[in-house]
Design an enzyme around this catalytic site. Structure first.
Site, PDB file in Angstrom:
ATOM      1  N   ALA A 184     -88.999 -36.638  50.144  1.00 17.26           N
ATOM      2  CA  ALA A 184     -90.102 -37.562  50.454  1.00 17.26           C
ATOM      3  C   ALA A 184     -90.859 -37.956  49.190  1.00 17.26           C
ATOM      4  CB  ALA A 184     -91.053 -36.918  51.460  1.00 17.26           C
ATOM      5  N   PHE A 244     -90.745 -39.462  45.014  1.00 14.27           N
ATOM      6  CA  PHE A 244     -90.291 -40.716  44.387  1.00 14.27           C
ATOM      7  C   PHE A 244     -88.757 -40.778  44.230  1.00 14.27           C
ATOM      8  CE2 PHE A 244     -89.732 -42.249  39.760  1.00 14.27           C
ATOM      9  CZ  PHE A 244     -89.375 -43.544  40.125  1.00 14.27           C
ATOM     10  N   THR A 246     -84.888 -32.217  33.850  1.00 14.92           N
ATOM     11  CA  THR A 246     -85.560 -33.262  33.068  1.00 14.92           C
ATOM     12  C   THR A 246     -85.312 -33.100  31.568  1.00 14.92           C
ATOM     13  OG1 THR A 246     -87.767 -34.013  32.399  1.00 14.92           O
ATOM     14  CG2 THR A 246     -87.637 -31.783  33.207  1.00 14.92           C
ATOM     15  N   ASP A 247     -85.424 -34.194  30.844  1.00 18.31           N
ATOM     16  CA  ASP A 247     -85.292 -34.123  29.377  1.00 18.31           C
ATOM     17  C   ASP A 247     -86.443 -33.343  28.746  1.00 18.31           C
ATOM     18  OD1 ASP A 247     -87.342 -36.007  29.753  1.00 18.31           O
ATOM     19  OD2 ASP A 247     -86.423 -37.554  28.496  1.00 18.31           O
ATOM     20  N   GLU A 248     -87.547 -33.154  29.510  1.00 22.83           N
ATOM     21  CA  GLU A 248     -88.708 -32.469  28.925  1.00 22.83           C
ATOM     22  C   GLU A 248     -88.417 -31.019  28.574  1.00 22.83           C
ATOM     23  OE1 GLU A 248     -92.565 -33.149  30.486  1.00 22.83           O
ATOM     24  OE2 GLU A 248     -92.131 -35.221  30.988  1.00 22.83           O
ATOM     25  N   TYR A 282     -95.356 -27.522  32.888  1.00 22.87           N
ATOM     26  CA  TYR A 282     -94.360 -28.182  33.753  1.00 22.87           C
ATOM     27  C   TYR A 282     -92.962 -28.027  33.165  1.00 22.87           C
ATOM     28  CZ  TYR A 282     -91.305 -32.017  35.198  1.00 22.87           C
ATOM     29  OH  TYR A 282     -90.205 -32.738  35.598  1.00 22.87           O
ATOM     30  N   LYS A 308     -89.556 -25.986  34.499  1.00 24.84           N
ATOM     31  CA  LYS A 308     -88.240 -26.616  34.714  1.00 24.84           C
ATOM     32  C   LYS A 308     -87.181 -25.918  33.860  1.00 24.84           C
ATOM     33  CE  LYS A 308     -87.386 -29.820  36.954  1.00 24.84           C
ATOM     34  NZ  LYS A 308     -87.051 -29.989  38.396  1.00 24.84           N
TER      35      LYS A 308
HETATM   36  P1  NAD Z   1     -92.496 -36.290  43.061  1.00 26.72           P
HETATM   37  O1  NAD Z   1     -93.677 -35.484  42.692  1.00 26.72           O
HETATM   38  O2  NAD Z   1     -92.643 -37.730  43.346  1.00 26.72           O
HETATM   39  O3  NAD Z   1     -91.786 -35.633  44.352  1.00 26.72           O
HETATM   40  C1  NAD Z   1     -91.659 -34.250  44.535  1.00 26.72           C
HETATM   41  C2  NAD Z   1     -91.361 -33.982  46.015  1.00 26.72           C
HETATM   42  O4  NAD Z   1     -91.128 -32.569  46.174  1.00 26.72           O
HETATM   43  C3  NAD Z   1     -92.508 -34.360  46.954  1.00 26.72           C
HETATM   44  O5  NAD Z   1     -92.010 -35.047  48.081  1.00 26.72           O
HETATM   45  C4  NAD Z   1     -93.095 -33.005  47.355  1.00 26.72           C
HETATM   46  O6  NAD Z   1     -93.691 -33.016  48.659  1.00 26.72           O
HETATM   47  C5  NAD Z   1     -91.866 -32.126  47.316  1.00 26.72           C
HETATM   48  N1  NAD Z   1     -92.188 -30.699  47.123  1.00 26.72           N
HETATM   49  C6  NAD Z   1     -93.030 -30.164  46.204  1.00 26.72           C
HETATM   50  N2  NAD Z   1     -93.067 -28.824  46.334  1.00 26.72           N
HETATM   51  C7  NAD Z   1     -92.222 -28.507  47.344  1.00 26.72           C
HETATM   52  C8  NAD Z   1     -91.816 -27.286  47.945  1.00 26.72           C
HETATM   53  N3  NAD Z   1     -92.297 -26.108  47.536  1.00 26.72           N
HETATM   54  N4  NAD Z   1     -90.914 -27.317  48.955  1.00 26.72           N
HETATM   55  C9  NAD Z   1     -90.428 -28.511  49.399  1.00 26.72           C
HETATM   56  N5  NAD Z   1     -90.788 -29.701  48.885  1.00 26.72           N
HETATM   57  C10 NAD Z   1     -91.670 -29.699  47.863  1.00 26.72           C
HETATM   58  O7  NAD Z   1     -91.447 -36.044  41.893  1.00 26.72           O
HETATM   59  P2  NAD Z   1     -90.269 -36.986  41.337  1.00 26.72           P
HETATM   60  O8  NAD Z   1     -90.779 -37.772  40.213  1.00 26.72           O
HETATM   61  O9  NAD Z   1     -89.593 -37.643  42.474  1.00 26.72           O
HETATM   62  O10 NAD Z   1     -89.301 -35.864  40.705  1.00 26.72           O
HETATM   63  C11 NAD Z   1     -88.255 -35.290  41.473  1.00 26.72           C
HETATM   64  C12 NAD Z   1     -87.476 -34.323  40.615  1.00 26.72           C
HETATM   65  O11 NAD Z   1     -86.918 -35.024  39.499  1.00 26.72           O
HETATM   66  C13 NAD Z   1     -88.312 -33.186  40.032  1.00 26.72           C
HETATM   67  O12 NAD Z   1     -87.555 -32.014  40.075  1.00 26.72           O
HETATM   68  C14 NAD Z   1     -88.569 -33.607  38.589  1.00 26.72           C
HETATM   69  O13 NAD Z   1     -88.725 -32.489  37.757  1.00 26.72           O
HETATM   70  C15 NAD Z   1     -87.283 -34.362  38.287  1.00 26.72           C
HETATM   71  N6  NAD Z   1     -87.400 -35.421  37.256  1.00 26.72           N
HETATM   72  C16 NAD Z   1     -88.358 -36.381  37.360  1.00 26.72           C
HETATM   73  C17 NAD Z   1     -88.417 -37.401  36.406  1.00 26.72           C
HETATM   74  C18 NAD Z   1     -89.440 -38.498  36.483  1.00 26.72           C
HETATM   75  O14 NAD Z   1     -89.538 -39.299  35.546  1.00 26.72           O
HETATM   76  N7  NAD Z   1     -90.205 -38.624  37.554  1.00 26.72           N
HETATM   77  C19 NAD Z   1     -87.503 -37.411  35.340  1.00 26.72           C
HETATM   78  C20 NAD Z   1     -86.525 -36.395  35.266  1.00 26.72           C
HETATM   79  C21 NAD Z   1     -86.482 -35.413  36.242  1.00 26.72           C
HETATM   80  O1  TDX Z   2    -102.826 -42.408  32.159  1.00 26.86           O
HETATM   81  C1  TDX Z   2    -101.900 -42.130  31.383  1.00 26.86           C
HETATM   82  N1  TDX Z   2    -101.963 -42.549  30.085  1.00 26.86           N
HETATM   83  C2  TDX Z   2    -101.008 -42.260  29.159  1.00 26.86           C
HETATM   84  O2  TDX Z   2    -101.110 -42.651  27.990  1.00 26.86           O
HETATM   85  C3  TDX Z   2    -100.742 -41.373  31.803  1.00 26.86           C
HETATM   86  C4  TDX Z   2    -100.618 -40.889  33.208  1.00 26.86           C
HETATM   87  C5  TDX Z   2     -99.778 -41.105  30.864  1.00 26.86           C
HETATM   88  N2  TDX Z   2     -99.901 -41.519  29.589  1.00 26.86           N
HETATM   89  C6  TDX Z   2     -98.820 -41.218  28.629  1.00 26.86           C
HETATM   90  C7  TDX Z   2     -98.373 -39.785  28.575  1.00 26.86           C
HETATM   91  C8  TDX Z   2     -96.902 -39.907  28.267  1.00 26.86           C
HETATM   92  O3  TDX Z   2     -96.721 -40.032  26.860  1.00 26.86           O
HETATM   93  O4  TDX Z   2     -97.683 -41.951  29.087  1.00 26.86           O
HETATM   94  C9  TDX Z   2     -96.484 -41.207  28.930  1.00 26.86           C
HETATM   95  C10 TDX Z   2     -95.813 -41.021  30.274  1.00 26.86           C
HETATM   96  O5  TDX Z   2     -96.626 -40.150  31.029  1.00 26.86           O
HETATM   97  P1  TDX Z   2     -96.207 -39.667  32.513  1.00 26.86           P
HETATM   98  O6  TDX Z   2     -95.965 -40.864  33.357  1.00 26.86           O
HETATM   99  O7  TDX Z   2     -97.222 -38.668  32.954  1.00 26.86           O
HETATM  100  O8  TDX Z   2     -94.783 -38.998  32.242  1.00 26.86           O
HETATM  101  P2  TDX Z   2     -94.304 -37.799  31.286  1.00 26.86           P
HETATM  102  O9  TDX Z   2     -95.411 -36.890  30.956  1.00 26.86           O
HETATM  103  O10 TDX Z   2     -93.540 -38.408  30.147  1.00 26.86           O
HETATM  104  O11 TDX Z   2     -93.288 -37.018  32.296  1.00 26.86           O
HETATM  105  C11 TDX Z   2     -92.407 -37.767  33.148  1.00 26.86           C
HETATM  106  O12 TDX Z   2     -91.091 -37.787  32.662  1.00 26.86           O
HETATM  107  C12 TDX Z   2     -90.316 -36.635  32.750  1.00 26.86           C
HETATM  108  C13 TDX Z   2     -92.411 -37.222  34.589  1.00 26.86           C
HETATM  109  O13 TDX Z   2     -93.744 -37.165  35.071  1.00 26.86           O
HETATM  110  C14 TDX Z   2     -91.743 -35.882  34.677  1.00 26.86           C
HETATM  111  O14 TDX Z   2     -91.680 -35.453  36.044  1.00 26.86           O
HETATM  112  C15 TDX Z   2     -90.354 -36.014  34.125  1.00 26.86           C
HETATM  113  O15 TDX Z   2     -89.723 -34.754  34.115  1.00 26.86           O
END
Ligand code: NAD
Ligand code: TDX
Length: 341
Positions: A9, A11, A120-122, A144, A148
């Site tokens: 549920a 992103f 994640t790349d982080e 975070y 991971k």
């Molecule tokens: P998000 O925060 O949008 O979604 C996370 C989901 O996990 C939510 O629906 C939340 O309700 C659910 N959740 C949280 N804790 C839970 C638990 N204990 N049990 C069951 N469900 C739970 O995150 P996202 O951006 O969709 O990221 C998804 C995955 O991809 C994460 O593992 C994140 O580390 C990884 N990821 C994200 C990015 C990015 O840029 N967003 C990049 C690389 C990897």
């Molecule tokens: O208000 C802001 N202003 C700003 O300058 C926010 C929210 C972020 N930033 C900067 C911080 C980062 O350099 O922008 C960049 C991107 O920030 P985020 O969107 O918070 O992403 P980041 O911290 O790079 O992490 C994301 O990418 C890897 C995801 O949130 C993670 O879940 C994923 O693993």
């Protein structure tokens, strides 16, 4: 195939469910999600009525819930995902990202199922020049990223020790529809539409490597079906942008889409206190998945950004519900803190 998708549920998970059901209409998808602040069943509107889709509200840390579900593979998206929140309080990150992954691994150990861990790349930390490959050392800098990295290490240990079938993907920054407004790209679009200041952390020169979410979803699906057990696959799109450059581009796109002169937005850019431990640059080398599994990104940066801006403009109801709820209190408090010198 019965696919257990955790965090579906959120992103990326919701985008993945939409993708999987479109390309594998014979699969049964079970979405296990706790519905934390970032989980939203509205992200699955239209899918919820499918006969081959089941939603289970539950926590990946809860063994009893998992014992009651039948599946052939797990794709683990469930996580606490926002770096800024991990700086405020790391506890839920350790609980879900580490203990939750451990619980899923224990379940996988007892069943003959595939475990795909979405990472994640982080976990690699920050890099000045060139890019991370799968052999780069893990040097996480935020709580975070550390949580991971710990989960990645647990996955590796279960493959080595218990011989479970598991694969890890490590993707760069995603963007696209249904991303929670706390992340940079939706935050900029939504704040601009509301004529609210846009907080730029530090000097705005931190670099991220951006990938459109469906390209990530296709990469995960490729790895699930063709990846080699025990391997790690990086997924990235080679779209590096400094934050300030990205923010200015987004403002031009939003202005163009709503027929406003882009200069109207110039005053919104607001340099604020930097994020603690802010990683300077991420860059990912995805040649392994490209050469070995034939995946490549399909959406150019310009196309992806335009599609994303259009989506947020056309789906105001989706984000208005979020910004009228408890999220706004978190945001306002954080913003006020960042203004303090
Ligand atoms: P998000 O925060 O949008 O979604 C996370 C989901 O996990 C939510 O629906 C939340 O309700 C659910 N959740 C949280 N804790 C839970 C638990 N204990 N049990 C069951 N469900 C739970 O995150 P996202 O951006 O969709 O990221 C998804 C995955 O991809 C994460 O593992 C994140 O580390 C990884 N990821 C994200 C990015 C990015 O840029 N967003 C990049 C690389 C990897
Ligand atoms: O208000 C802001 N202003 C700003 O300058 C926010 C929210 C972020 N930033 C900067 C911080 C980062 O350099 O922008 C960049 C991107 O920030 P985020 O969107 O918070 O992403 P980041 O911290 O790079 O992490 C994301 O990418 C890897 C995801 O949130 C993670 O879940 C994923 O693993």
């Amino acid at each position: 195939m019965r696919l257990l998708i955790t965090g579906g549920a959120g992103f990326i998970g919701a985008n993945y469910i939409r993708y999987v059901l479109s390309v594998h209409p014979d699969y049964h998808v079970i979405n296990l999600d706790k519905l934390t602040y970032s989980g939203n069943l509205g992200n699955l509107k239209g899918i919820d009525g499918y006969p081959n889709y089941t939603f289970v509200r539950g926590d990946i840390c809860d063994r009893n819930v998992l014992d009651g579900i039948k599946f052939d593979a797990i794709v683990n998206f469930a996580a606490e995902s926002h770096v800024d929140r991990s700086i405020l309080d790391a506890s839920p990150f350790l609980q879900t990202n580490i203990m939750g992954t451990h619980n899923l691994l224990e379940t996988a150990k007892q069943r003959d199922c595939i475990f795909l861990h979405v990472s994640t790349d982080e976990v690699y930390g920050t890099i000045e020049k060139e890019s991370f490959n799968e052999n780069s050392p893990l040097r996480p800098n935020s709580p975070y990223a550390a949580s991971k990295a710990a989960s990645d290490m647990l996955v590796r240990s279960y493959v080595e020790t218990h011989k479970i079938k598991a694969i890890i993907t490590r993707c760069s920054n995603n963007y696209g529809p249904y991303q929670f407004p706390e992340k940079l790209i939706p935050l900029v679009i939504i704040n601009a539409l509301n004529m609210k200041p846009i907080p730029v952390y530090g000097d705005g020169m931190n670099v991220r490597d951006w990938i459109y979410v469906t390209d990530h979803c296709k990469g995960i699906d490729t790895v699930l079906h063709n990846g080699k057990n025990g391997e790690v696959y990086n997924i990235g799109s080679r779209n590096e942008r400094a934050n300030i450059e990205l923010i200015k581009l987004l403002l031009v796109k939003v202005a163009g889409r709503i027929n406003l002169n882009e200069n109207e937005f110039a005053g919104l850019i607001n340099f604020v206190r930097d994020r603690k431990g802010h990683d300077r640059r991420y860059a990912i080398d995805s040649s392994k998945i490209e050469q070995q599994l034939g995946w490549k990104p399909e959406i150019s940066f310009d196309e992806g950004i335009s599609k994303t801006v259009d989506w947020y403009i056309s789906n105001k109801q989706w984000w208005q519900r979020i910004i009228s709820g408890e999220y706004m209190q978190y945001y306002n408090t954080q913003y006020a803190e960042r203004l303090k010198k």
